[in-house]
Design a protein around this motif. Structure first.
Motif, PDB file in Angstrom:
ATOM      1  N   THR A 311      -3.196  68.732 -64.094  1.00  0.00           N
ATOM      2  CA  THR A 311      -3.782  68.155 -65.424  1.00  0.00           C
ATOM      3  C   THR A 311      -2.855  68.072 -66.521  1.00  0.00           C
ATOM      4  O   THR A 311      -3.050  67.593 -67.547  1.00  0.00           O
ATOM      5  CB  THR A 311      -4.818  68.895 -65.875  1.00  0.00           C
ATOM      6  OG1 THR A 311      -4.527  70.313 -66.068  1.00  0.00           O
ATOM      7  CG2 THR A 311      -6.094  69.084 -64.688  1.00  0.00           C
ATOM      8  N   HIS A 312      -1.447  68.431 -66.364  1.00  0.00           N
ATOM      9  CA  HIS A 312      -0.538  68.573 -67.369  1.00  0.00           C
ATOM     10  C   HIS A 312       0.700  68.146 -66.875  1.00  0.00           C
ATOM     11  O   HIS A 312       1.613  68.873 -66.373  1.00  0.00           O
ATOM     12  CB  HIS A 312      -0.372  69.874 -68.092  1.00  0.00           C
ATOM     13  CG  HIS A 312      -1.596  70.474 -68.835  1.00  0.00           C
ATOM     14  ND1 HIS A 312      -2.564  71.278 -67.953  1.00  0.00           N
ATOM     15  CD2 HIS A 312      -2.035  70.511 -69.977  1.00  0.00           C
ATOM     16  CE1 HIS A 312      -3.344  71.608 -68.945  1.00  0.00           C
ATOM     17  NE2 HIS A 312      -3.377  70.984 -70.042  1.00  0.00           N
ATOM     18  N   PRO A 313       0.969  66.686 -66.872  1.00  0.00           N
ATOM     19  CA  PRO A 313       2.190  66.204 -66.300  1.00  0.00           C
ATOM     20  C   PRO A 313       3.423  66.723 -67.099  1.00  0.00           C
ATOM     21  O   PRO A 313       3.283  67.059 -68.310  1.00  0.00           O
ATOM     22  CB  PRO A 313       1.958  64.570 -66.426  1.00  0.00           C
ATOM     23  CG  PRO A 313       0.474  64.624 -66.291  1.00  0.00           C
ATOM     24  CD  PRO A 313      -0.048  65.769 -67.287  1.00  0.00           C
ATOM     25  N   PRO A 314       4.502  66.253 -66.792  1.00  0.00           N
ATOM     26  CA  PRO A 314       5.560  66.722 -67.284  1.00  0.00           C
ATOM     27  C   PRO A 314       5.796  65.704 -68.542  1.00  0.00           C
ATOM     28  O   PRO A 314       5.294  64.559 -68.329  1.00  0.00           O
ATOM     29  CB  PRO A 314       6.985  66.786 -66.580  1.00  0.00           C
ATOM     30  CG  PRO A 314       6.417  65.616 -65.510  1.00  0.00           C
ATOM     31  CD  PRO A 314       5.091  66.179 -65.349  1.00  0.00           C
ATOM     32  N   ASN A 360      -2.053  63.578 -77.321  1.00  0.00           N
ATOM     33  CA  ASN A 360      -3.276  63.805 -76.425  1.00  0.00           C
ATOM     34  C   ASN A 360      -4.087  62.401 -75.919  1.00  0.00           C
ATOM     35  O   ASN A 360      -4.444  62.553 -74.677  1.00  0.00           O
ATOM     36  CB  ASN A 360      -4.439  64.436 -77.464  1.00  0.00           C
ATOM     37  CG  ASN A 360      -3.998  65.955 -77.656  1.00  0.00           C
ATOM     38  OD1 ASN A 360      -3.197  66.543 -76.924  1.00  0.00           O
ATOM     39  ND2 ASN A 360      -4.481  66.555 -78.969  1.00  0.00           N
ATOM     40  N   ARG A 361      -3.690  61.347 -76.646  1.00  0.00           N
ATOM     41  CA  ARG A 361      -4.451  60.391 -76.094  1.00  0.00           C
ATOM     42  C   ARG A 361      -3.531  59.657 -74.896  1.00  0.00           C
ATOM     43  O   ARG A 361      -4.287  59.203 -73.920  1.00  0.00           O
ATOM     44  CB  ARG A 361      -4.363  59.065 -77.396  1.00  0.00           C
ATOM     45  CG  ARG A 361      -5.173  59.593 -78.365  1.00  0.00           C
ATOM     46  CD  ARG A 361      -5.355  58.490 -79.536  1.00  0.00           C
ATOM     47  NE  ARG A 361      -6.261  58.483 -80.563  1.00  0.00           N
ATOM     48  CZ  ARG A 361      -6.480  57.768 -81.561  1.00  0.00           C
ATOM     49  NH1 ARG A 361      -5.724  56.750 -81.621  1.00  0.00           N
ATOM     50  NH2 ARG A 361      -7.418  58.188 -82.512  1.00  0.00           N
ATOM     51  N   SER A 362      -2.480  59.985 -74.916  1.00  0.00           N
ATOM     52  CA  SER A 362      -1.398  59.421 -73.980  1.00  0.00           C
ATOM     53  C   SER A 362      -2.025  60.401 -72.524  1.00  0.00           C
ATOM     54  O   SER A 362      -2.030  59.843 -71.499  1.00  0.00           O
ATOM     55  CB  SER A 362       0.024  59.731 -74.194  1.00  0.00           C
ATOM     56  OG  SER A 362       0.541  58.658 -74.621  1.00  0.00           O
ATOM     57  N   ASP A 363      -2.003  61.812 -72.864  1.00  0.00           N
ATOM     58  CA  ASP A 363      -2.509  62.612 -71.723  1.00  0.00           C
ATOM     59  C   ASP A 363      -3.960  62.142 -71.010  1.00  0.00           C
ATOM     60  O   ASP A 363      -3.951  62.013 -69.777  1.00  0.00           O
ATOM     61  CB  ASP A 363      -2.935  63.984 -72.234  1.00  0.00           C
ATOM     62  CG  ASP A 363      -1.579  64.898 -72.159  1.00  0.00           C
ATOM     63  OD1 ASP A 363      -0.626  64.638 -71.307  1.00  0.00           O
ATOM     64  OD2 ASP A 363      -1.300  65.650 -73.109  1.00  0.00           O
ATOM     65  N   VAL A 364      -4.750  61.751 -71.842  1.00  0.00           N
ATOM     66  CA  VAL A 364      -6.112  61.403 -71.397  1.00  0.00           C
ATOM     67  C   VAL A 364      -5.979  59.860 -70.508  1.00  0.00           C
ATOM     68  O   VAL A 364      -6.699  59.462 -69.751  1.00  0.00           O
ATOM     69  CB  VAL A 364      -7.380  61.394 -72.287  1.00  0.00           C
ATOM     70  CG1 VAL A 364      -7.528  62.900 -72.777  1.00  0.00           C
ATOM     71  CG2 VAL A 364      -6.982  60.356 -73.630  1.00  0.00           C
TER      72      VAL A 364
END
Length: 568
Positions: A311-314, A360-364
Motif C-alpha cells: 500500500t506504500h509504493p516507493p 497523498n492524492r498521488s498515493d490514492v
C-alpha cells in the motif's frame, strides 16, 4: 561482464597504461617544441625566398597545426584512460564489497551469480532466518556492480574507439576535429545549461560512467536533481542531498530568528487602536514562510522514509528547491520503469508547504489505478507524479484571476513531460496529464500553445483550460476528460472576456425560456464539462466540494485510476 572477470580484473594496469601514455604524450610535446625551435623558427629567420620557399612554409605551417591537433588527441586518450580506471575501480570495489558481505553472512556466491546458503539451524554455517532477504540484497548489489562495469566498458570503448579511428585515418590531425573532440570531452565534465533539451541531457548522462555520474550528483546536486533528462533514480539521489541541506538551512534560519517580538507597540493610532510592531511583522512573515517550508520538507521526508509495502509504493524526489514559496516534484513509483505514467498538476495554493496533501492524492490515484488493473487481470504498474514545479497562485483574488502564473509554467511543464519520455525504459504505455483547479489552466495553456506528449488529459474542477473546445488541446478529444461537481464553487469563476460574458447571458436567457443547452464560460474559457467543450464528463459526487474528488468514496477517483491505467 561476469563476476570472475570483474573480480580478477587488473585495474591497476589501466592506471599504469595511463601513466605510460602520459609519458608518451609529454615526449611528443617536447618533440613539437624541438620542431618549432629547430625547424620552424630557424626557417623563418632564414632568407630563403621564392616559390619553393612559399610551398615549404605553407606545408610546415600545416604540419605544425597537425602536430598540435595530434597532441590534443593524445591528451584525450589519457583522459579516457583515467575515466576508465575510475569507472572500473569503482565497479570492482562495489563487487568485492558485496562478495565480502556475502561471505560474512555465510552466503555462497557462485560464478554465475547464484546464491546459496545453509538452511539448517543446527549447523555452524547456518545463514540465519533472514538469509533469503540478505541474499536478495547481495544479488542486487552484484548485479549493480556488473552493470556499472558494463556501462564503463561501453562508454570508454566508444571514446577510445573514436580516437583510434581518428588516428588510423588521419582525421585526428585536423584542427576542427581535435577541437570538436576536446569540446565533447570537456562537456562530459560540465553540467548542461539549464533549459537544454531533455534528450540531449539524457545522451550526455549516458556518456558518463557510473562513477562520473556519482561525482556529478555529489558535486552538483542542485543542478542534477532538477534537470529534465536525468533518470528518476539519479534525480532522487541528488534531491535527497538538496532536501537534507535545505532542512539544515531552514532550521538554522528559524533558530536565528530569536524570540517572537511584541505584536504591538505601546502607542495607539489616531483611532485609538494599537499600532503593530514593525519588528513583529517582519519576524512573523519570515517565521511563517520558514515554518511552511519546513512542514513541506518534513512531509517529503516522511513519505520518502515510509517502509515500502503493497500500500506504500516507493517514492522518488524528482525536483526540489526552496525558492519563492518552494517547489517539489514527487513520484509515487518510478516513472522510468512504470508501464503507465501520470503527472498531477495542482492549482491555487500549491507550494512546498502544501506538498504533503498533494502526495497523498498521488498515493490514492496509484491505488485506484492498481485496482483498475487488478480488475482487468493486468499486472501493469502505474506512477503518479505530483508536479509542483511552477509558481502557482496562492490566493483566489487577485492571484488566481491572473493567467501569468499559467503562462510562466508552460515551458517548465513541456520540458518535464519531454524528459519523462527521454528517460523512460522504452515507450510509455499510457501517459496522462491530470490537473486540478488552476492547474487545469496551466496544463491547458501548455497543451494549447506547445502541445504535450500525452495520451490523456484529465481536467478536474477547472476554471477554464484556455480553450473553448477539447480538440484545441492538440490530442484526440476522445481522450480529454473533465469533472466538476454541481456543489463545487469553481462554477462561480465568472467569465471575464466579453465573448464569454455574452455567451453566458445568451445561454441564461435561453434557459429561462426552457431551451438552454448548458453552454457556459468560466474565467479561462468554456466550462470543461459543458457539452460544447467536447470532453468526456466523469461521474462525480453531486455534493463534492472543490477538494473532494480524491475522497475514498469518490466515483471520480475511480475514473481517474481507470484512465491512468488505460482501462476507462
Amino acid at each position: 561482464m561476469d563476476i570472475k572477470t570483474l573480480h580478477d580484473a587488473d585495474v591497476i594496469s589501466i592506471s599504469t597504461a595511463k601513466s605510460a601514455f602520459d609519458t608518451l604524450a609529454t615526449a611528443f610535446g617536447q618533440h613539437i617544441e624541438s620542431w618549432q625551435h629547430d625547424v620552424v623558427d630557424r626557417l623563418s629567420h632564414s632568407e630563403w625566398t621564392g616559390t619553393a620557399a612559399g610551398h615549404a612554409n605553407t606545408r610546415i605551417s600545416t604540419l605544425g597545426t597537425e602536430l598540435q591537433s595530434a597532441k590534443q588527441e593524445l591528451g584525450l586518450v589519457s583522459r579516457a584512460l583515467q575515466d576508465a580506471y575510475d569507472g572500473f575501480a569503482a565497479a570492482q570495489a562495489h563487487l568485492i564489497s558485496a562478495l565480502d558481505d556475502a561471505k560474512n553472512q555465510k552466503l555462497t556466491v557462485a560464478d554465475d551469480g547464484g546464491i546459496t546458503w545453509d538452511k539448517d539451524p543446527n549447523s555452524p554455517n547456518f545463514a540465519g532466518k533472514d538469509a533469503e532477504t540478505q541474499a536478495q540484497q547481495i544479488q542486487a548489489r552484484i548485479t549493480a556492480a556488473l552493470n556499472e562495469a558494463d556501462h564503463a566498458d561501453q562508454t570508454i570503448n566508444s571514446r577510445l574507439g573514436h580516437l583510434a579511428t581518428n588516428a588510423g585515418n588521419g582525421t585526428g590531425l585536423d584542427s576542427a576535429t581535435a577541437k570538436a573532440d576536446t569540446d565533447a570531452a570537456n562537456a562530459l565534465e560540465q553540467v548542461p545549461a539549464a533549459g537544454t533539451d531533455p534528450n540531449s541531457v539524457k545522451a550526455w548522462w549516458n556518456g558518463l560512467t557510473d562513477e562520473q555520474q556519482r561525482r556529478m550528483i555529489l558535486n552538483h546536486p542542485d543542478q542534477i536533481g532538477n534537470m529534465d533528462g536525468i533518470p528518476a533514480v539519479d534525480r532522487n539521489q541528488a534531491n535527497q542531498i538538496n532536501l537534507q541541506r535545505a532542512h539544515q538551512d531552514i532550521q538554522h534560519q528559524l533558530d536565528g530568528l530569536g524570540p517572537e517580538p511584541n505584536q504591538f507597540l505601546n502607542v495607539a493610532d489616531s483611532n485609538g487602536f494599537p499600532v503593530e510592531n514593525p519588528d513583529y511583522t517582519t519576524w512573523k512573515q519570515k517565521h511563517d514562510d520558514l515554518t511552511d517550508k519546513m512542514n513541506g520538507i518534513k512531509a517529503i521526508e516522511a513519505r520518502l522514509n515510509t517502509k515500502v509495502d503493497a500500500t506504500h509504493p516507493p517514492t522518488f524526489l524528482l525536483g526540489f528547491d526552496t525558492n519563492g514559496h518552494g517547489h517539489a516534484i514527487v513520484a509515487v513509483n518510478n516513472p522510468d520503469t512504470a508501464n503507465n505514467v501520470s503527472t498531477y498538476v495542482p492549482g491555487t495554493g500549491a507550494r512546498l508547504g502544501s506538498i504533503g496533501s498533494d502526495i497523498n492524492r498521488s498515493d490514492v490515484m496509484v491505488a485506484s489505478a492498481n485496482n483498475a488493473n487488478k480488475q482487468a487481470g493486468d499486472k501493469s504498474t502505474t506512477s503518479s507524479i505530483t508536479w509542483v514545479g511552477y509558481d502557482a497562485p496562492q490566493n483566489i483574488i487577485p492571484e488566481a484571476a491572473d493567467d501569468t502564473y499559467a503562462k510562466n509554467a508552460e515551458d517548465k511543464l513541456v520540458s518535464f513531460e519531454n524528459g519523462l519520455h527521454a528517460t523512460h525504459d522504452g515507450k510509455i504505455g499510457n501517459n496522462t496529464i491530470l490537473a486540478h483547479s488552476y492547474g487545469t489552466t496551466t496544463v491547458g495553456y501548455a497543451m494549447r500553445d506547445h502541445g504535450l506528449p500525452v495520451d490523456n488529459a484529465v481536467l478536474i474542477a477547472s476554471p477554464g483550460a484556455g480553450v473553448d473546445n477539447a480538440k484545441d488541446l492538440r490530442i484526440d478529444p476522445n481522450h480529454v476528460y473533465a469533472a466538476q461537481s454541481p456543489a463545487d464553487a469553481i462554477g462561480w469563476a465568472a467569465a471575464t472576456d466579453p465573448s464569454g460574458l455574452g455567451d453566458n447571458l445568451w445561454d441564461n436567457l435561453k434557459t429561462d425560456f426552457g431551451f438552454g443547452d448548458g453552454d457556459h464560460h468560466l474565467m479561462y474559457g468554456r466550462q470543461t464539462t459543458a457539452p460544447q467543450f467536447g470532453a468526456n464528463v466523469l461521474p462525480v459526487d453531486p455534493n463534492a466540494g472543490h477538494s473532494d474528488y480524491w475522497n475514498a468514496d469518490s466515483p471520480t477517483l475511480v475514473s481517474m485510476g481507470q484512465i491512468m491505467a488505460g482501462k476507462y
